[in-house]
Write a protein that holds these residues in place. Structure first.
Motif, PDB file in Angstrom:
ATOM      1  N   VAL A   1      -4.534   1.734   6.013  1.00 43.36           N
ATOM      2  CA  VAL A   1      -3.789   2.983   5.824  1.00 43.36           C
ATOM      3  C   VAL A   1      -2.407   2.951   6.472  1.00 43.36           C
ATOM      4  CG1 VAL A   1      -5.935   4.288   5.704  1.00 43.36           C
ATOM      5  CG2 VAL A   1      -4.720   4.143   7.875  1.00 43.36           C
TER       6      VAL A   1
ATOM      7  N   SER B   1       1.067   4.162  -2.944  1.00 39.41           N
ATOM      8  CA  SER B   1       0.770   5.574  -2.662  1.00 39.41           C
ATOM      9  C   SER B   1       1.947   6.464  -3.046  1.00 39.41           C
ATOM     10  CB  SER B   1       0.419   5.750  -1.184  1.00 39.41           C
ATOM     11  OG  SER B   1       1.507   5.405  -0.343  1.00 39.41           O
TER      12      SER B   1
ATOM     13  N   VAL C   1       0.839  -1.204   0.000  1.00 39.69           N
ATOM     14  CA  VAL C   1       0.000   0.000   0.000  1.00 39.69           C
ATOM     15  C   VAL C   1       0.872   1.252   0.000  1.00 39.69           C
ATOM     16  CG1 VAL C   1      -1.682   1.330   1.338  1.00 39.69           C
ATOM     17  CG2 VAL C   1      -1.932  -1.149   1.129  1.00 39.69           C
TER      18      VAL C   1
ATOM     19  N   VAL D   1       0.288   3.890   4.052  1.00 37.73           N
ATOM     20  CA  VAL D   1       0.322   5.327   3.741  1.00 37.73           C
ATOM     21  C   VAL D   1       1.043   6.087   4.852  1.00 37.73           C
ATOM     22  CG1 VAL D   1      -1.077   7.364   3.276  1.00 37.73           C
ATOM     23  CG2 VAL D   1      -1.803   5.137   2.405  1.00 37.73           C
TER      24      VAL D   1
ATOM     25  N   SER E   1       2.087   6.887  -6.866  1.00 36.87           N
ATOM     26  CA  SER E   1       1.110   7.883  -7.335  1.00 36.87           C
ATOM     27  C   SER E   1       1.615   9.294  -7.071  1.00 36.87           C
ATOM     28  CB  SER E   1      -0.229   7.660  -6.639  1.00 36.87           C
ATOM     29  OG  SER E   1      -0.735   6.376  -6.905  1.00 36.87           O
ATOM     30  N   LEU E   2       2.178   9.516  -5.880  1.00 38.15           N
ATOM     31  CA  LEU E   2       2.679  10.847  -5.533  1.00 38.15           C
ATOM     32  C   LEU E   2       3.878  11.226  -6.392  1.00 38.15           C
ATOM     33  CD1 LEU E   2       2.407  13.280  -3.651  1.00 38.15           C
ATOM     34  CD2 LEU E   2       3.906  12.103  -2.027  1.00 38.15           C
TER      35      LEU E   2
ATOM     36  N   THR F   1       4.551   8.143   4.482  1.00 40.65           N
ATOM     37  CA  THR F   1       4.711   9.543   4.902  1.00 40.65           C
ATOM     38  C   THR F   1       5.902   9.694   5.826  1.00 40.65           C
ATOM     39  OG1 THR F   1       2.311   9.821   4.750  1.00 40.65           O
ATOM     40  CG2 THR F   1       3.539  11.502   5.959  1.00 40.65           C
TER      41      THR F   1
END
Length: 304
Positions: free
Chosen positions: A231, A44, A40, A234, A47-48, A238
């Motif tokens: 999540v 993410s 995951v 994600v 995509s960023l 981060t």
């Protein structure tokens, strides 16, 4: 502002741990949960990176091999607590990795390892690091456990010192991951791409381990699932991105110590409020004071 971002990054870590614990209960094993979490996170970050940098293929020609080890370091750190807790007990599992993180952060800055900017190992810097370490021990409940005699059970065999050294080494790997990803971000020109590369390496490592160990991924219908258990990746993405962005600005040592402050503060908040299905535990005065001592140590390093 950058120090506060480091604290925020640390704040995400206990939240991610709680989320991944729920995912583990649903899919059956820590390795399966870690693999899903990394998948995951990798998606993410991909995509960023496409949105921000327009590519997933940065120019990495000529970069040293060690710049691609951040993801592998992350896999080791992620699974360390699972390995260490039954062998060392709760107290040593909490203390020893923190000792490794703080020590390695100072050494990386002092000697410029991993191409990091050299930061002089001054008396003020060492004093601030000692305050961060002391505050972390208090916040982790070490003082409360020592007073009550609840030090946790640990194996008493001849291998005990090996596992103690392994715990310190895992903490040192966590600081090394911050420095490595920071330098990778500088060299590819984007902390987002650096985090994506790190997560891709970690995901590849986990998939290989999943196949080698033939670990199944099973859905536990009795436990069920919630939307927020997905999540964790994600949150981890981060955290890695912020570390990669902040390490070249703050230095590895200060970034690590800021992350530790946020980690302890978030852990106390989750326990005190019983968030995300955890058992509610009221924070003691020494624990709350420990976070304040950690903040004082970080301020000393940054401001003096």
């Amino acid at each position: 502002m950058f120090v506060f971002l480091a604290v925020f990054a640390g704040f995400l870590l206990p939240v991610q741990t709680s989320v991944n614990s729920r995912l583990r209960a649903t899919v059956g094993t820590p390795l399966a949960a870690s693999t899903i979490s990394f998948a995951v996170g990798t998606a993410s970050l991909a995509s960023l990176a496409l949105a921000v940098d327009g590519t997933l293929r940065p120019d990495v020609g000529g970069l040293p091999w060690w710049m691609f080890l951040g993801g592998a370091f992350g896999v080791v750190v992620l699974t360390a607590n699972i390995i260490l807790l039954p062998r060392l007990g709760a107290l040593a599992t909490a203390i020893l990795p923190i000792v490794g993180q703080v020590t390695m952060g100072l050494l990386i800055d002092a000697f410029g390892w991993f191409r990091s900017p050299v930061v002089e190992l001054s008396v003020i810097r060492v004093t601030g690091a000692v305050l961060v370490l002391a505050g972390a021990l208090a916040a982790a409940g070490v003082l409360d456990r020592v007073r009550s005699g609840d030090l946790g059970e640990a194996d008493a065999g001849a291998s005990l010192w090996f596992w103690r050294l392994f715990a310190v080494a895992c903490g040192m790997l966590a600081s090394s991951q911050t420095a490595v990803n920071g330098q990778l971000g500088v060299n590819v020109g984007s902390p987002v791409l650096a985090a994506f590369i790190s997560f891709s390496v970690g995901l590849t490592t986990l998939i290989a381990l999943l196949l080698i160990t033939r670990t199944p991924i099973r859905w536990n219908a009795e436990v069920g699932g919630t939307w927020w258990m997905w999540v964790g990746g994600v949150l981890g993405a981060t955290l890695v991105f912020l570390n990669a962005a902040l390490a070249p600005i703050l230095g590895t040592g200060l970034t690590v110590m800021g992350v530790l402050v946020g980690m302890m503060a978030a852990s106390l908040m989750i326990d005190s409020l019983g968030l995300m299905g955890t058992r509610r535990r009221q924070a003691s005065a020494p624990q709350m004071g420990g976070v304040l001592v950690m903040l004082a140590g970080v301020a000393m390093i940054r401001l003096l």
